[in-house]
Design an enzyme around this catalytic site. Structure first.
Site, mmCIF file in Angstrom:
data_model
loop_
_atom_site.group_PDB
_atom_site.id
_atom_site.type_symbol
_atom_site.label_atom_id
_atom_site.label_comp_id
_atom_site.label_asym_id
_atom_site.label_seq_id
_atom_site.Cartn_x
_atom_site.Cartn_y
_atom_site.Cartn_z
ATOM 1 N N TYR A 144 0.833 -1.199 0.000
ATOM 2 C CA TYR A 144 0.000 0.000 0.000
ATOM 3 C C TYR A 144 0.872 1.255 0.000
ATOM 4 C CZ TYR A 144 -3.259 3.518 1.902
ATOM 5 O OH TYR A 144 -4.014 4.644 2.118
ATOM 6 N N LYS A 148 1.201 4.115 -2.974
ATOM 7 C CA LYS A 148 0.894 5.524 -2.716
ATOM 8 C C LYS A 148 2.100 6.417 -3.005
ATOM 9 C CE LYS A 148 -3.429 5.383 -1.294
ATOM 10 N NZ LYS A 148 -4.502 6.061 -2.050
#
Length: 248
Positions: A144, A148
């Protein structure tokens, strides 16, 4: 210009708008006059959000499916704002998590931006992508966080490419936001608010929606390639360090 109607006559498409930050952004832009395209892989959630907004239209959009993206953008009217908000949930299996995060969180925004650019070039529009403070510091979940962080680089390179066409591209990195994903973890949120955030609370979807509205509006006409932290001071102040120092 009426600051309460900055999006009068403009159309905004928001991915992952069936709940949380996306839904709050849909409400905010609609309140400022936008015709909002509420897109989500969950059609029922998209319809529920759109039904409460004037001139809103729900659309099914799966950001992990190129055909779904191409079909959605091919059938669009004039588009002035794209908000890349959708992300894929964490998966249990580490390898699967990497594939899901890179294909969804990163490439979903890439593909939606690519499909939207011809529309935004025609209208002098803007792209706002929702990142995370995970892109800038260690808060767990490698996949994640990496996805990002990659969005931040993509935002900058796309801003350079889109600028000659009159399209602005920016990103928002939120801190902890009290969305439905935190349901049942209210004690954890309270502890974070008290111990991690200088402003003494975690964020709300409306906090992020307000920042999106600013970056997408003419008020930000000379801002592009920027990542805006909306994190309650989380990354500016090392609370743990300060507590240790003050305790000596």
């Amino acid at each position: 210009m009426d600051l309460t109607r900055r999006f009068e006559g403009r159309t905004a498409l928001i991915t992952g708008a069936g709940s949380g930050i996306g839904a709050a952004t849909a409400r905010r832009l609609a309140a400022e006059g936008a015709r909002v395209l509420v897109t989500d892989v969950d059609e029922e959630s998209a319809r529920e959000v759109a039904s409460a907004l004037p001139e809103a239209r729900p659309l099914h959009l799966d950001i992990t499916d190129r055909e779904s993206i191409d079909r959605t953008f091919r059938e669009l009217p004039a588009l002035h704002v794209l908000v890349n908000n959708a992300l894929v949930p964490f998966a249990e299996d580490p390898d699967e998590n990497w594939h899901r995060q890179l294909d969804g969180t990163l490439l979903g925004a890439v593909h939606c931006s690519r499909a939207a650019l011809p529309h935004l070039t025609a209208t002098g529009g803007a792209i706002v992508t929702i990142g995370s403070v995970n892109a800038e510091a260690s808060f767990g979940d490698h996949a994640y966080s990496a996805a990002k962080a990659a969005l931040g680089s993509f935002t900058r390179t796309l801003a350079a490419e889109a600028a000659p066409h009159g399209v602005r591209v920016n990103q928002i990195n939120p801190g902890t936001i009290a969305t439905p994903a935190w349901s049942g973890k209210e004690k954890g949120l309270a502890a974070l608010a008290a111990r991690a955030y200088p402003l003494g609370r975690v964020g709300t979807p409306d906090d992020i929606a307000a920042a999106v509205a600013f970056l997408a509006s003419p008020d930000a006409a000379w801002i592009t390639g920027t990542t805006l932290r909306v994190d309650g001071g989380l990354l500016a102040v090392n609370r743990h360090f300060r507590e240790i120092l003050d305790g000596d």
